[in-house]
Write a protein that holds these residues in place. Structure first.
Motif, PDB file in Angstrom:
ATOM      1  N   GLU A  87       0.830  -1.206   0.000  1.00 17.86           N
ATOM      2  CA  GLU A  87       0.000   0.000   0.000  1.00 17.86           C
ATOM      3  C   GLU A  87       0.860   1.250   0.000  1.00 17.86           C
ATOM      4  O   GLU A  87       0.577   2.234  -0.695  1.00 17.86           O
ATOM      5  N   LEU A  88       1.936   1.236   0.805  1.00 13.24           N
ATOM      6  CA  LEU A  88       2.851   2.385   0.825  1.00 13.24           C
ATOM      7  C   LEU A  88       3.492   2.598  -0.535  1.00 13.24           C
ATOM      8  O   LEU A  88       3.695   3.737  -0.973  1.00 13.24           O
ATOM      9  N   GLN A  89       3.849   1.470  -1.222  1.00 12.71           N
ATOM     10  CA  GLN A  89       4.447   1.585  -2.552  1.00 12.71           C
ATOM     11  C   GLN A  89       3.469   2.238  -3.524  1.00 12.71           C
ATOM     12  O   GLN A  89       3.837   3.118  -4.318  1.00 12.71           O
ATOM     13  N   VAL A  90       2.206   1.806  -3.459  1.00 15.74           N
ATOM     14  CA  VAL A  90       1.190   2.403  -4.337  1.00 15.74           C
ATOM     15  C   VAL A  90       1.015   3.886  -4.033  1.00 15.74           C
ATOM     16  O   VAL A  90       0.943   4.739  -4.929  1.00 15.74           O
ATOM     17  N   SER A  91       0.992   4.220  -2.713  1.00 16.12           N
ATOM     18  CA  SER A  91       0.832   5.627  -2.323  1.00 16.12           C
ATOM     19  C   SER A  91       2.007   6.458  -2.800  1.00 16.12           C
ATOM     20  O   SER A  91       1.844   7.601  -3.253  1.00 16.12           O
ATOM     21  N   CYS A  92       3.224   5.897  -2.693  1.00 15.30           N
ATOM     22  CA  CYS A  92       4.414   6.624  -3.147  1.00 15.30           C
ATOM     23  C   CYS A  92       4.348   6.857  -4.654  1.00 15.30           C
ATOM     24  O   CYS A  92       4.727   7.937  -5.141  1.00 15.30           O
ATOM     25  N   ASP A  93       3.901   5.837  -5.406  1.00 13.21           N
ATOM     26  CA  ASP A  93       3.784   6.012  -6.864  1.00 13.21           C
ATOM     27  C   ASP A  93       2.771   7.092  -7.195  1.00 13.21           C
ATOM     28  O   ASP A  93       2.994   7.933  -8.100  1.00 13.21           O
ATOM     29  N   GLU A  94       1.627   7.085  -6.455  1.00  8.51           N
ATOM     30  CA  GLU A  94       0.632   8.124  -6.703  1.00  8.51           C
ATOM     31  C   GLU A  94       1.170   9.508  -6.339  1.00  8.51           C
ATOM     32  O   GLU A  94       0.918  10.489  -7.042  1.00  8.51           O
ATOM     33  N   LEU A  95       1.903   9.571  -5.219  1.00  3.61           N
ATOM     34  CA  LEU A  95       2.472  10.857  -4.800  1.00  3.61           C
ATOM     35  C   LEU A  95       3.488  11.358  -5.815  1.00  3.61           C
ATOM     36  O   LEU A  95       3.545  12.555  -6.131  1.00  3.61           O
TER      37      LEU A  95
END
Length: 536
Positions: free
Chosen positions: A308-316
């Protein structure tokens, strides 16, 4: 009337010799009694010493369990420490006449007291919530340093006690042999001496002499003597002495029988202790299984959160790219997202993967001890052939020559035995020397070997797996069969539990496993397996 009055000249010399013989007999009897007491003391000391190690090891297990569980209640067993102290005190009293042994007991007491203080510190730290890192370091080895020194002193003590026991038993045997010869000599001499004077006393004391001779023969053959002769003459005194000697011999036999019974009781107690240890081992395996199983859920959560953090970082990152920020701000944010955050996420995922591998390894170890084996006659040759077939791809890739000799059958579980040889073959392939052609040989030593560790254990056969690989350094030999111990980590991947599983499986079959190796020349792993069903 005294016989001395009737025939002073006829019996003066024989009586003097008879008294001397009696003195020798009584002296030999006293020596025998002292030898029996010393032998009995030696056996008692040896028993107390051999029964001292297990309580200390149980305390170590409780301390380590308390550290792992974070619960100081595992160490609230003050009665156990008192029991260990009492055992040491009794042992010190028993060897008070041997200064060297008494000094060893004192050193053992010091090591036990030192480890007890350490255990108290662990318990206090657990109660106050202090860090356990110092104690984990102290308890991280096979055994704590104090316990290792305690075991070394105990081994020296037992070795010396065993030597003293053998020496005293030999002295007892020689003393009894001398006693028997002395007793037989006294009886024969008595008969000869009194036969020489029988002519002069035939009418008055013939019957009493016959009774005396018969009693002497009964004593020499170990039979009970009848009621002592009446009267106050020398013959009655001699008969009374023979009765006393017979009573002393019977008392010695009774003590020996009591000692044998005591040893049998101690053997039964040891069997009970072994059963207790077996049960504790099963409890530990269940504990490992439960803890490992419970840890899986947090790891799964951590793995999911990291994704989830990886996905959030990609979105950010996409948001930053679309925001058209100034170059300085864009580079700084991109550096944080692509550098520190990504590296932290990779570290978290790597740690989760490693922790999952460790938990899976613990579960495999616990399952080995809980599997129900299907005991039967196993063709070891076919088991090895299946293991070689399963590893054939790796064998071809490494261009290894595998030689399988004639392998006699063994008694055990087919799947378990196949796993043992599969693990040993896989281990040999992993650590072959890439600088020379690999060769692995599987064979068996000739003949059956009796298991000297147990009187009722079946005979065993010894198999071996020999390779010409990298070998094992001498300093690492004692750690080979421990879990999570890996050598040549840059050569082959693994979780470090393969050989630990081999040892656990072989031990459950009533056998043992060991290794002989020379660094740079290769290794040979030996496995013993029963040739017939084990008796419980």
């Amino acid at each position: 009337m005294k016989l001395f009055t009737k025939g002073l000249l006829l019996i003066a010399l024989p009586s003097a010799i008879e008294l001397a013989l009696l003195g020798v007999v009584f002296d030999m009897q006293a020596q025998t009694t002292r030898a029996v007491e010393r032998s009995s003391d030696s056996k008692q000391v040896l028993y107390q010493a051999t029964a001292l190690e297990n309580p200390v090891l149980r305390q170590v297990a409780r301390v380590r369990t308390g550290i792992v569980a974070g619960d100081a209640s595992f160490m609230d067993r003050h009665a156990a420490w008192v029991d260990i102290g009492d055992r040491l005190a009794r042992l010190e009293t028993a060897v008070a006449d041997t200064p060297e042994q008494a000094a060893r007991v004192q050193r053992m007491r010091e090591e036990v007291d030192s480890y007890r203080q350490q255990a108290l510190s662990v318990a206090q730290s657990l109660r106050t919530g202090a860090t356990m890192k110092p104690f984990v370091t102290l308890e991280g080895g096979e055994l704590p340093a104090q316990v290792m020194r305690f075991r070394a002193q105990l081994k020296e003590f037992i070795d010396e006690a065993s030597r003293l026991e053998v020496e005293r038993n030999a002295t007892l045997a020689k003393t009894r042999q001398r006693q028997q010869w002395t007793l037989a000599g006294a009886v024969i001499a008595s008969m000869l001496l009194w036969a020489g004077t029988a002519f002069g006393f035939a009418r008055s004391i013939g019957r009493r002499l016959d009774v005396l001779a018969e009693n002497a023969q009964r004593l020499a053959s170990g039979k009970p003597l009848p009621t002592p002769l009446s009267g106050n003459d020398e013959i009655a005194a001699l008969d009374s002495a023979l009765n006393r000697t017979s009573a002393l011999l019977r008392e010695a036999d009774e003590k020996q029988a009591a000692l044998k019974t005591s040893l049998q009781m101690r053997a039964e107690e040891l069997a009970g202790v072994n059963e207790t240890l077996r049960q504790e081992t099963q409890d530990n395996e269940m504990f490992i299984y439960s803890v490992s199983h419970d840890l899986r859920s947090p790891l799964v959560n951590m793995q999911g959160f990291s994704k989830e953090l990886q996905v959030s970082c990609d979105e950010l990152r996409a948001t930053i790219d679309d925001a058209h920020l100034p170059d300085v701000e864009h580079r700084r944010l991109a550096h944080v997202l692509d550098g520190d955050v990504q590296e932290s996420l990779r570290y978290v995922r790597s740690s989760v993967t490693r922790a999952a591998a460790i938990i899976e390894a613990l579960l495999r170890i616990s399952r080995v001890g809980r599997l129900e084996y299907q005991w039967q006659r196993v063709s070891v040759g076919r088991a090895v052939a299946r293991a070689v077939d399963a590893l054939q791809k790796r064998i071809d890739e490494r261009k290894v020559v595998v030689v399988v000799r004639d392998l006699p059958s063994a008694w055990g579980d087919p799947s378990a035995i196949e796993q043992v040889f599969s693990q040993l073959l896989s281990n040999a392939i992993n650590f072959l020397d890439p600088s020379r052609p690999g060769r692995i040989e599987v064979g068996a030593l000739d003949g059956l070997q009796p298991d000297t560790t147990q009187a009722s254990a079946p005979r065993t056969r010894t198999y071996f797996v020999r390779d010409n690989g990298l070998g094992i350094p001498a300093a690492y030999m004692s750690k080979v069969f421990r879990a999570f111990q890996r050598l040549h980590g840059d050569v082959a991947q693994g979780d470090g539990i393969g050989l630990a599983l081999v040892r656990r499986t072989v031990e459950r079959h009533g056998g043992r496993v060991w290794v002989e190796s020379a660094e740079g020349a290769g290794s040979t792993f030996f496995v013993t397996l029963p040739d017939q069903p084990m008796r419980y």
